[in-house]
Design an enzyme around this catalytic site. Structure first.
Site, PDB file in Angstrom:
ATOM      1  N   ARG A 129       0.836  -1.199   0.000  1.00 32.62           N
ATOM      2  CA  ARG A 129       0.000   0.000   0.000  1.00 32.62           C
ATOM      3  C   ARG A 129       0.863   1.237   0.000  1.00 32.62           C
ATOM      4  O   ARG A 129       1.911   1.288   0.645  1.00 32.62           O
ATOM      5  CB  ARG A 129      -0.876   0.046   1.251  1.00 32.62           C
ATOM      6  CG  ARG A 129      -1.993  -0.956   1.208  1.00 32.62           C
ATOM      7  CD  ARG A 129      -3.207  -0.481   1.954  1.00 32.62           C
ATOM      8  NE  ARG A 129      -2.950  -0.156   3.340  1.00 32.62           N
ATOM      9  CZ  ARG A 129      -3.787   0.559   4.076  1.00 32.62           C
ATOM     10  NH1 ARG A 129      -4.887   1.066   3.552  1.00 32.62           N
ATOM     11  NH2 ARG A 129      -3.515   0.794   5.339  1.00 32.62           N
ATOM     12  N   SER A 193       8.215  -5.270   6.240  1.00 32.25           N
ATOM     13  CA  SER A 193       7.898  -6.271   7.264  1.00 32.25           C
ATOM     14  C   SER A 193       8.676  -7.564   7.078  1.00 32.25           C
ATOM     15  O   SER A 193       8.090  -8.650   6.983  1.00 32.25           O
ATOM     16  CB  SER A 193       6.404  -6.550   7.234  1.00 32.25           C
ATOM     17  OG  SER A 193       5.721  -5.337   7.186  1.00 32.25           O
ATOM     18  N   ASP A 246       6.427  -3.652  10.508  1.00 27.65           N
ATOM     19  CA  ASP A 246       4.975  -3.427  10.654  1.00 27.65           C
ATOM     20  C   ASP A 246       4.506  -3.527  12.107  1.00 27.65           C
ATOM     21  O   ASP A 246       3.555  -2.853  12.512  1.00 27.65           O
ATOM     22  CB  ASP A 246       4.159  -4.363   9.742  1.00 27.65           C
ATOM     23  CG  ASP A 246       4.542  -5.823   9.881  1.00 27.65           C
ATOM     24  OD1 ASP A 246       5.503  -6.135  10.618  1.00 27.65           O
ATOM     25  OD2 ASP A 246       3.881  -6.659   9.240  1.00 27.65           O
TER      26      ASP A 246
HETATM   27 MG    MG Z   1       0.327  -5.482   6.935  1.00 24.73          MG
END
Ligand code: MG
Ligand code: ADP
Length: 527
Positions: A129, A193, A246
């Site tokens: 994103r 992440s 994250d």
């Molecule tokens: Mg995530």
């Protein structure tokens, strides 16, 4: 006088009464059958399979028994995890540790006073994103974001192509949001992440890929440098100021709203946790020892068990999932918990029961038909586990739909009940394992009130994950601690923006104190 009795003569009355009695008897039989059917299929009913041949039920229960972890097993797992954490935090043993316990350089948690406009990239594992985060006064956050796909060819290809792709998506988003005014400088937070050895807030070397990524030429490299190079090639005025895991983003975003937050948890494609640790317990810390004497530690707990210490609780299904993954022997704890693997564990159990002729009886002629999703690796998505567990009562409409989509013709009540039973056992084990991990952290932090911020689709959408985790934690933590588990909505992306804002705050504060020879102090931040 004419009455109803006189109008209906005896010849008609007797058969009519008989019919009535038959109808009444039929209704009672149907009613009893429906009640028994309901009881047999009732979700929380422990004797869910009582209508089946008891010998078959016992065999099903024997298979599922291997997934059940009592509180004593969990306490033992907690002890093992705590030992692994100490191994990761000690400089003498860090190199050989599985649970790496990386210090993150994030030492202040957001306090709701940060304001400004920050871009963020959130590369999770399934979703990528791009976000524009507007931090407004009084802790209000406004967000625009766009999800982009990371094609499999990029996940498995050259690293430079991955970062070019991320930069392309950023440019696309900035055009859409009209963020290309000349002379304006845009700070960026990067939620990345994957396990990284962090050398500063904007410097982090990837130690290994996880969650299906294997991009070449990135391990041991500084991922912020690689990203910045790709961004600079696009001629956009964007500077990556902070890289955050994250979990850290999630903790930061939750703390912005809830001041007692000191743990961040991810339950999405993968699983991981971070928490605020006191500096004197972080032997690997090589930064300064000024106030606040604390740092967020990114545990990388997904790797717990890589050294075989969880073998006693792993099942043959876990072993199969591991062997068929792109990283066998790695991320053992994660593979028992997270979204990338949960559906596959359920699928393997279903196939096992089918092979033993305990499930979908009579449908085995399809067995091995590779056009049927049930027989394809990864064909049972983790979101189906949520769908199946959403069914209550005897209709099993969701379960039936899922099974039909999987290629099972006309599943029976028993089939649906058994599949739901499997899903509940697999997801409950995952929730209890994650809960045991959280209990270790809650006991270690040992403050009277602790909030855990959680992000990730598994936690967000599964109907029972939170409840199962809470129930198990209650039995495992010190009774004097009040804990709360809170969804940190969009936490991983917003948190990166907050970390950037907090960093700008700290830089401004440093600059001011050296300009004016004043001691460093906390101020409101605006970027
Ligand atoms: Mg995530
Ligand atoms: P990321 O890990 O990329 O940040 P998410 O937090 O969205 O992304 O997690 C994606 C994972 O969540 C996938 O593995 C998927 O299987 C799982 N998932 C998606 N929807 C659901 C759902 N409804 N119930 C349970 N798990 C889900």
């Amino acid at each position: 006088m004419s009455s109803i009795v006189t109008i209906i003569d005896n010849d008609i009355l007797v058969p009519t009464l008989q019919k009535g009695l038959y109808a009444l008897a039929a209704c009672s039989i149907i009613g009893t059958a429906a009640y028994l059917g309901y009881k047999a299929a009732e979700p929380e009913n422990k004797n869910i399979l009582q209508n089946r041949n008891p010998e078959l039920n016992e065999r099903i229960e024997t298979v599922l028994e291997s997934l059940r972890l009592g509180d004593d097993s969990l306490r033992q797992i907690m002890q093992l995890l705590e030992q692994e954490m100490d191994t990761g935090l000690s400089p003498a043993t860090h190199a050989k540790a599985d649970v790496k316990m990386f210090p993150t350089y994030v030492r202040n948690i957001a306090n709701g006073s940060e304001t400004g406009q920050v871009l963020a990239l959130d590369l999770g594992g399934t979703n990528f994103r791009v976000l524009l985060v507007n931090l407004l006064p009084q802790g209000e956050v406004r967000l625009t974001s766009k999800i982009f796909v990371i094609p499999q060819s990029i996940m498995l290809g050259e690293g430079v192509n991955l970062f070019h792709h991320l930069a392309d998506c950023l440019v696309d988003f900035m055009k859409q949001e009209k963020l290309n005014q000349p002379g304006v400088h845009y700070p960026l937070g990067f939620t990345f992440s994957f396990p990284c050895h962090q050398e500063g807030l904007a410097s982090a070397r990837l130690t290994s890929w996880t969650k299906g990524f294997t991009c070449a030429g990135v391990v041991n490299e500084d991922v912020v440098k690689m990203l910045q190079k790709a961004i600079d090639e696009k001629n956009i005025n964007v500077q990556c100021v902070a890289l955050v895991n994250d979990t850290v983003g999630t903790l930061m975003a939750c703390a912005y709203k809830k001041p007692h937050t000191s743990i961040g948890l991810i339950l999405g494609t993968g699983t991981n946790a971070c928490y605020m640790e006191t500096l004197d317990r972080v032997g690997t810390w090589n930064g300064d020892y000024e106030e606040p004497k604390q740092v967020i530690v990114n545990m990388e707990w997904g790797a717990f068990g890589n050294n075989n210490r969880l073998n006693h609780v792993r099942t043959r299904f876990d072993e199969e999932v591991d062997l068929s993954s792109v990283n066998p022997g790695k991320q053992i704890f994660e593979k028992m918990i997270s979204g990338m693997y949960m559906g596959e564990i359920v699928r393997l159990i279903i196939l096992d029961l089918m092979q033993q002729d305990l499930l979908f009886i009579g449908q085995c002629d399809n067995y091995g038909d590779y056009r049927i999703p049930l027989f394809i690796r990864g064909g049972f998505y983790t979101k189906f586990v949520s769908t199946v567990e959403t069914d209550e009562g005897i209709a099993f409409s969701n379960t039936r739909r899922v099974l039909q989509d999987m290629g099972i013709r006309n599943p029976t009540y028993d089939d649906c009940a058994i599949v739901q039973h499997i899903c509940k056992n697999v997801s409950k084990r995952a929730a209890r394992l994650a809960g045991a991990g959280l209990a270790v952290l809650i006991n270690r932090i040992n403050k009277p009130q602790i909030t855990v911020g959680v992000d990730g689709s598994l936690y967000r959408y599964h109907p029972r994950f939170k409840r199962n985790m809470e129930k198990c934690i209650k039995n495992l933590v010190n009774k004097n601690i009040k804990f709360e588990i809170s969804l940190s909505d969009d936490g991983s992306g917003i948190g990166a923006a907050l970390t950037v804002a907090a960093e700008v705050l700290s830089c401004q504060s440093d600059k001011n104190s050296s300009d004016k020879q004043k001691p460093k102090q906390r101020r409101r931040s605006h970027v």
